[in-house]
Design an enzyme around this catalytic site. Structure first.
Site, PDB file in Angstrom:
ATOM      1  N   GLU A  80       0.740  -1.162   0.015  1.00  0.00           N
ATOM      2  CA  GLU A  80       0.062  -0.086  -0.135  1.00  0.00           C
ATOM      3  C   GLU A  80       0.832   1.201   0.203  1.00  0.00           C
ATOM      4  O   GLU A  80       0.495   2.238  -0.702  1.00  0.00           O
ATOM      5  CB  GLU A  80      -0.894   0.053   1.054  1.00  0.00           C
ATOM      6  CG  GLU A  80      -2.088   1.032   1.076  1.00  0.00           C
ATOM      7  CD  GLU A  80      -2.682   1.624   2.251  1.00  0.00           C
ATOM      8  OE1 GLU A  80      -2.021   1.012   3.465  1.00  0.00           O
ATOM      9  OE2 GLU A  80      -3.257   2.217   2.237  1.00  0.00           O
ATOM     10  N   THR A 100       2.796  -8.414  -1.308  1.00  0.00           N
ATOM     11  CA  THR A 100       2.700  -8.442   0.127  1.00  0.00           C
ATOM     12  C   THR A 100       2.538  -9.755   0.855  1.00  0.00           C
ATOM     13  O   THR A 100       1.605 -10.461   0.135  1.00  0.00           O
ATOM     14  CB  THR A 100       2.090  -7.279   0.961  1.00  0.00           C
ATOM     15  OG1 THR A 100       1.961  -7.594   2.353  1.00  0.00           O
ATOM     16  CG2 THR A 100       0.591  -7.327   0.450  1.00  0.00           C
ATOM     17  N   ILE A 101       3.078 -10.163   1.627  1.00  0.00           N
ATOM     18  CA  ILE A 101       2.888 -11.623   2.160  1.00  0.00           C
ATOM     19  C   ILE A 101       1.617 -11.259   3.093  1.00  0.00           C
ATOM     20  O   ILE A 101       0.943 -12.335   3.288  1.00  0.00           O
ATOM     21  CB  ILE A 101       3.980 -12.231   3.117  1.00  0.00           C
ATOM     22  CG1 ILE A 101       4.302 -11.180   4.307  1.00  0.00           C
ATOM     23  CG2 ILE A 101       5.288 -12.538   2.461  1.00  0.00           C
ATOM     24  CD1 ILE A 101       4.876 -11.887   5.396  1.00  0.00           C
ATOM     25  N   ASP A 102       1.259 -10.110   3.318  1.00  0.00           N
ATOM     26  CA  ASP A 102       0.012 -10.073   4.170  1.00  0.00           C
ATOM     27  C   ASP A 102      -1.233 -10.369   3.365  1.00  0.00           C
ATOM     28  O   ASP A 102      -2.224 -10.395   4.193  1.00  0.00           O
ATOM     29  CB  ASP A 102      -0.037  -8.547   4.858  1.00  0.00           C
ATOM     30  CG  ASP A 102       1.366  -8.380   5.458  1.00  0.00           C
ATOM     31  OD1 ASP A 102       2.150  -9.373   6.015  1.00  0.00           O
ATOM     32  OD2 ASP A 102       1.384  -7.122   5.595  1.00  0.00           O
ATOM     33  N   ARG A 135       0.451  -8.101   9.874  1.00  0.00           N
ATOM     34  CA  ARG A 135       0.239  -6.800  10.179  1.00  0.00           C
ATOM     35  C   ARG A 135      -1.263  -6.441  10.377  1.00  0.00           C
ATOM     36  O   ARG A 135      -1.591  -7.340  11.480  1.00  0.00           O
ATOM     37  CB  ARG A 135       0.350  -5.902   8.776  1.00  0.00           C
ATOM     38  CG  ARG A 135       0.745  -4.345   9.267  1.00  0.00           C
ATOM     39  CD  ARG A 135       1.936  -3.806   9.165  1.00  0.00           C
ATOM     40  NE  ARG A 135       2.465  -3.521   7.913  1.00  0.00           N
ATOM     41  CZ  ARG A 135       3.687  -2.846   7.797  1.00  0.00           C
ATOM     42  NH1 ARG A 135       4.300  -2.445   8.968  1.00  0.00           N
ATOM     43  NH2 ARG A 135       4.220  -2.705   6.649  1.00  0.00           N
ATOM     44  N   GLU A 164       0.446 -11.458  14.497  1.00  0.00           N
ATOM     45  CA  GLU A 164       1.116 -10.386  15.064  1.00  0.00           C
ATOM     46  C   GLU A 164       0.058  -9.268  15.392  1.00  0.00           C
ATOM     47  O   GLU A 164       0.154  -8.560  16.477  1.00  0.00           O
ATOM     48  CB  GLU A 164       2.365  -9.935  14.556  1.00  0.00           C
ATOM     49  CG  GLU A 164       1.729  -9.316  13.049  1.00  0.00           C
ATOM     50  CD  GLU A 164       3.040  -8.874  12.416  1.00  0.00           C
ATOM     51  OE1 GLU A 164       4.218  -8.855  12.854  1.00  0.00           O
ATOM     52  OE2 GLU A 164       2.862  -8.172  11.200  1.00  0.00           O
ATOM     53  N   HIS A 202      10.398 -12.962  10.243  1.00  0.00           N
ATOM     54  CA  HIS A 202      10.799 -12.996   8.890  1.00  0.00           C
ATOM     55  C   HIS A 202      10.987 -14.103   8.224  1.00  0.00           C
ATOM     56  O   HIS A 202      11.317 -13.980   6.745  1.00  0.00           O
ATOM     57  CB  HIS A 202      12.106 -11.978   8.685  1.00  0.00           C
ATOM     58  CG  HIS A 202      11.827 -10.564   9.374  1.00  0.00           C
ATOM     59  ND1 HIS A 202      11.698  -9.930  10.670  1.00  0.00           N
ATOM     60  CD2 HIS A 202      11.490  -9.368   8.719  1.00  0.00           C
ATOM     61  CE1 HIS A 202      11.293  -8.942  10.818  1.00  0.00           C
ATOM     62  NE2 HIS A 202      11.174  -8.524   9.366  1.00  0.00           N
TER      63      HIS A 202
HETATM   64  O1  F6P Z   1       4.009  -6.153   5.222  1.00  0.00           O
HETATM   65  C1  F6P Z   1       4.852  -7.160   5.366  1.00  0.00           C
HETATM   66  C2  F6P Z   1       5.392  -7.437   6.845  1.00  0.00           C
HETATM   67  O2  F6P Z   1       6.199  -8.688   6.855  1.00  0.00           O
HETATM   68  C3  F6P Z   1       4.482  -7.287   7.800  1.00  0.00           C
HETATM   69  O3  F6P Z   1       3.836  -8.748   8.018  1.00  0.00           O
HETATM   70  C4  F6P Z   1       5.349  -7.160   9.148  1.00  0.00           C
HETATM   71  O4  F6P Z   1       4.569  -6.542  10.094  1.00  0.00           O
HETATM   72  C5  F6P Z   1       6.185  -6.191   8.687  1.00  0.00           C
HETATM   73  O5  F6P Z   1       6.315  -6.332   7.141  1.00  0.00           O
HETATM   74  C6  F6P Z   1       7.424  -6.269   9.278  1.00  0.00           C
HETATM   75  O6  F6P Z   1       8.437  -5.369   8.788  1.00  0.00           O
HETATM   76  P1  F6P Z   1      10.020  -5.200   8.786  1.00  0.00           P
HETATM   77  O7  F6P Z   1      10.636  -6.096   7.862  1.00  0.00           O
HETATM   78  O8  F6P Z   1      10.182  -3.670   8.529  1.00  0.00           O
HETATM   79  O9  F6P Z   1      10.245  -5.534  10.143  1.00  0.00           O
END
Ligand code: F6P
Length: 343
Positions: free
Chosen positions: A104, A126-128, A172, A223, A273
């Protein structure tokens, strides 16, 4: 003037980005374009940090995770200085159009650039899986597969030790990874941001399982899942350039509650991750490839400000503006499928 397409990847990396880059490059070269990769998301446009993309530099990247272009969460609209540089470089590069691959935030910047007269096509990533007006984003399938494998593995150790295992997954503010991993992995309960945690129901369900001889439970928690107070648990209050907090920690909190209320030994695994790393699934490679080809087709049609999208089994396009400020979240009806298997 030479026909030239720029490509960048922004925001969190995810499996499938390299197949998209490869597809954009192949299709663009086939259509007589030159292709330039912009390094590290919008940051690379601000810094004019680029790399030539051709058959050689994209060879062998299809099965690779991450992004060969690098990424960042830089927002060029954060201040005028950044924006001025990004626009100057856009002009200097003499791009026919830019393909911005991201979630987004990246797409929001793409829409603004397009409005400001710089041709941009967005590709949702996005994985989300939370981008509206596309049935799916690449990266999600791989993440669900990784989470499912983790849950399969946790089953054997949970059963051997008669433990409750809490598995915290990313996502997210959307519970797609949690709910799909619970369905695919046979999770005994899934907690998602869309539905506040009802701790008593969760405890009852774990106890019921014990009564029917199931001395272990696998609890999948997103999360962003909210406690009954309506609060999410944060790793830190710090905001990124797009104003996002860092989620994480709900698994530990939940495990402590479960242990206290049931007396059952409970452990936590945070997948974090890991869900974004490694080789993309075949599905994500195919979806990414289709998105990449479509993006170049849209550029050839002279379009700007559009995002490619999966609609049923067809690849279409929607105005980026239509997806901004909204999230595609898990519906009650969808969650109900997982609920059938709780307890
Ligand atoms: O938007 C993808 C995502 O992996 C979310 O699921 C997670 O909250 C966020 O990015 C983590 O971000 P970062 O890689 O900055 O820790």
């Amino acid at each position: 003037m030479a026909k030239k397409i720029g490509v960048l990847t922004g925001g969190g990396d995810c499996p499938g980005l390299n197949p998209v880059i490869r597809a954009v490059v192949r299709k663009a070269l086939n259509e007589g374009f030159e292709v330039i990769g912009i390094k590290n998301g919008w940051k690379g446009l601000v810094q004019n940090f680029t790399q030539k993309l051709d058959l050689k530099s994209t060879s062998g990247i299809l099965p690779k995770g991450g992004t060969i272009l690098g990424t960042s969460r830089t927002n060029p609209y954060e201040n005028n200085e950044l924006l001025k540089k990004a626009k100057q470089n856009f002009k200097k590069l003499k791009l026919t159009a830019l393909v911005a691959i991201g979630g987004e935030d990246t797409l929001g910047v793409a829409a603004k650039f397009s409005k400001d007269g710089f041709p941009v096509i967005g590709i949702p990533k996005t994985i989300d899986n939370d981008v509206p007006l596309t049935d799916s984003t690449f990266g999600f399938d791989t993440a669900v597969n990784i989470a499912t494998e983790a849950i399969d593995r946790l089953h054997t150790t949970a059963e051997s030790h008669h433990r409750v295992m809490v598995v915290e997954v990313m996502g997210r503010h959307a519970g797609w990874i949690a709910v799909d991993a619970a369905i695919a992995g046979g999770g005994d309960y899934a907690l998602i941001p869309e539905i506040p945690i009802k701790i008593d129901e969760l405890i009852d369900s774990i106890k019921k399982r014990k009564k029917r001889g199931k001395h272990f439970s696998i609890i999948v928690v997103a999360e962003g899942a909210k406690l009954s107070s309506g609060k999410t648990i944060l790793q830190s209050e710090e905001l990124d350039a797009f104003g996002h907090v860092k989620l994480g920690g709900i698994g530990q909190r939940l495990a402590a509650m479960i242990e206290e209320k049931t007396g059952f030994e409970t452990r936590v695994t945070v997948l974090g991750h890991l869900l974004r790393g490694g080789s993309p699934s075949a599905y994500d490679r195919i979806l990414g490839t289709k998105f990449g080809v479509k993006a170049v087709e849209l550029i050839m049609q002279g379009k700007s400000g559009y995002m490619v999208s999966l609609q049923g089994n067809k690849i279409g396009a929607v105005k980026i503006e239509k997806i901004l400020g909204k999230l595609r979240t898990v519906t009650k009806e969808y969650y109900a499928i997982a609920e059938e298997f709780f307890g």
